[in-house]
Design a protein around this motif. Structure first.
Motif, mmCIF file in Angstrom:
data_model
loop_
_atom_site.group_PDB
_atom_site.id
_atom_site.type_symbol
_atom_site.label_atom_id
_atom_site.label_comp_id
_atom_site.label_asym_id
_atom_site.label_seq_id
_atom_site.Cartn_x
_atom_site.Cartn_y
_atom_site.Cartn_z
ATOM 1 N N ASP A 5 0.701 -1.082 -0.097
ATOM 2 C CA ASP A 5 0.046 0.063 -0.111
ATOM 3 C C ASP A 5 0.789 1.193 0.011
ATOM 4 O O ASP A 5 0.716 2.223 -0.633
ATOM 5 C CB ASP A 5 -0.978 0.018 1.234
ATOM 6 C CG ASP A 5 -1.970 -1.082 1.165
ATOM 7 O OD1 ASP A 5 -2.302 -1.372 0.110
ATOM 8 O OD2 ASP A 5 -2.674 -1.603 2.157
ATOM 9 N N THR A 6 1.882 1.166 0.716
ATOM 10 C CA THR A 6 2.967 2.317 0.608
ATOM 11 C C THR A 6 3.535 2.659 -0.643
ATOM 12 O O THR A 6 3.669 3.633 -1.170
ATOM 13 C CB THR A 6 3.851 2.109 2.254
ATOM 14 O OG1 THR A 6 3.283 1.948 3.359
ATOM 15 C CG2 THR A 6 4.821 3.311 1.940
ATOM 16 N N THR A 7 3.825 1.637 -0.963
ATOM 17 C CA THR A 7 4.604 1.531 -2.365
ATOM 18 C C THR A 7 3.656 1.874 -3.394
ATOM 19 O O THR A 7 3.846 2.976 -4.259
ATOM 20 C CB THR A 7 5.088 0.137 -2.991
ATOM 21 O OG1 THR A 7 5.787 -0.541 -1.913
ATOM 22 C CG2 THR A 7 5.919 0.289 -4.349
ATOM 23 N N ILE A 8 2.354 1.658 -3.582
ATOM 24 C CA ILE A 8 1.199 2.156 -4.365
ATOM 25 C C ILE A 8 1.084 3.650 -4.212
ATOM 26 O O ILE A 8 1.162 4.430 -5.173
ATOM 27 C CB ILE A 8 0.045 1.358 -4.343
ATOM 28 C CG1 ILE A 8 0.059 0.260 -4.852
ATOM 29 C CG2 ILE A 8 -1.068 2.066 -4.985
ATOM 30 C CD1 ILE A 8 -1.252 -0.879 -4.540
ATOM 31 N N GLU A 9 1.189 4.063 -2.992
ATOM 32 C CA GLU A 9 1.094 5.660 -2.616
ATOM 33 C C GLU A 9 2.142 6.382 -3.386
ATOM 34 O O GLU A 9 2.272 7.400 -3.963
ATOM 35 C CB GLU A 9 0.762 5.953 -1.284
ATOM 36 C CG GLU A 9 -0.921 5.634 -0.815
ATOM 37 C CD GLU A 9 -1.868 6.310 -1.845
ATOM 38 O OE1 GLU A 9 -1.796 7.484 -2.150
ATOM 39 O OE2 GLU A 9 -2.682 5.498 -2.211
ATOM 40 N N ARG A 10 3.176 5.792 -3.145
ATOM 41 C CA ARG A 10 4.649 6.416 -3.307
ATOM 42 C C ARG A 10 4.676 6.356 -4.851
ATOM 43 O O ARG A 10 5.127 7.507 -5.555
ATOM 44 C CB ARG A 10 5.871 5.718 -2.976
ATOM 45 C CG ARG A 10 7.119 6.169 -3.441
ATOM 46 C CD ARG A 10 7.528 7.616 -2.765
ATOM 47 N NE ARG A 10 8.504 8.027 -3.083
ATOM 48 C CZ ARG A 10 8.880 9.305 -3.561
ATOM 49 N NH1 ARG A 10 7.970 10.205 -3.128
ATOM 50 N NH2 ARG A 10 10.296 9.597 -3.739
ATOM 51 N N LYS A 12 2.029 6.386 -7.139
ATOM 52 C CA LYS A 12 1.084 7.580 -7.518
ATOM 53 C C LYS A 12 1.855 9.093 -7.396
ATOM 54 O O LYS A 12 1.822 9.624 -8.512
ATOM 55 C CB LYS A 12 -0.249 7.516 -6.817
ATOM 56 C CG LYS A 12 -0.936 6.001 -7.097
ATOM 57 C CD LYS A 12 -2.399 6.021 -6.578
ATOM 58 C CE LYS A 12 -2.627 6.425 -5.193
ATOM 59 N NZ LYS A 12 -4.048 6.013 -4.780
ATOM 60 N N GLN A 13 2.411 9.148 -6.331
ATOM 61 C CA GLN A 13 3.070 10.477 -6.310
ATOM 62 C C GLN A 13 4.189 10.788 -7.293
ATOM 63 O O GLN A 13 4.247 11.836 -7.920
ATOM 64 C CB GLN A 13 3.547 10.467 -4.816
ATOM 65 C CG GLN A 13 2.795 10.680 -3.789
ATOM 66 C CD GLN A 13 3.348 10.648 -2.427
ATOM 67 O OE1 GLN A 13 4.794 10.173 -2.096
ATOM 68 N NE2 GLN A 13 2.770 10.539 -1.133
ATOM 69 N N ARG A 16 2.610 11.180 -10.788
ATOM 70 C CA ARG A 16 1.932 12.793 -10.699
ATOM 71 C C ARG A 16 3.170 13.646 -11.094
ATOM 72 O O ARG A 16 2.991 14.422 -11.972
ATOM 73 C CB ARG A 16 1.170 12.980 -9.806
ATOM 74 C CG ARG A 16 -0.222 12.602 -9.633
ATOM 75 C CD ARG A 16 -1.099 12.975 -8.458
ATOM 76 N NE ARG A 16 -0.585 12.705 -7.137
ATOM 77 C CZ ARG A 16 -1.015 11.759 -6.359
ATOM 78 N NH1 ARG A 16 -1.552 10.894 -6.779
ATOM 79 N NH2 ARG A 16 -0.367 11.559 -5.163
ATOM 80 N N SER A 38 -1.407 -6.463 -8.043
ATOM 81 C CA SER A 38 -1.745 -5.007 -8.008
ATOM 82 C C SER A 38 -1.666 -4.490 -9.333
ATOM 83 O O SER A 38 -0.878 -3.888 -9.871
ATOM 84 C CB SER A 38 -1.078 -4.129 -7.056
ATOM 85 O OG SER A 38 -1.533 -2.780 -7.141
#
Length: 83
Positions: A5-10, A12-13, A16, A38
């Motif tokens: 989950d942390t990797t996915i958020e990173r 995405k950042q 962007r 994923s």
């Protein structure tokens, strides 16, 4: 699960921000089975690979993301992968 989950958020950042090489480096450190599970992470990874010139490998990951999104019934993500 927290790590992915942390990797996915990173990822995405980084996507962007247009930092595709860094995204590829970050996601490359993830266990392959987690990446394949994923569709969002696979899509971000594949797209970034393409943006840094690794088109064939990027296409493979986008196609994996598409298959996984279909299997999970994630229509929005499926549409993104098709685009």
């Amino acid at each position: 699960m927290l790590r992915i989950d942390t990797t996915i958020e990173r990822a995405k950042q980084l996507a962007r921000a247009g930092r595709h090489a860094e995204l590829v480096e970050t996601v490359s450190a993830v266990d392959r089975s987690e990446l394949e599970a994923s569709p969002l992470l696979a899509l971000l990874y594949g797209t970034s690979l393409g943006r840094i010139g690794r088109h064939a490998e990027g296409r493979e990951w986008v196609e994996r993301a598409l298959r996984t999104a279909r299997e999970h019934g994630e229509e929005t993500l499926e549409t993104r992968a098709l685009n």
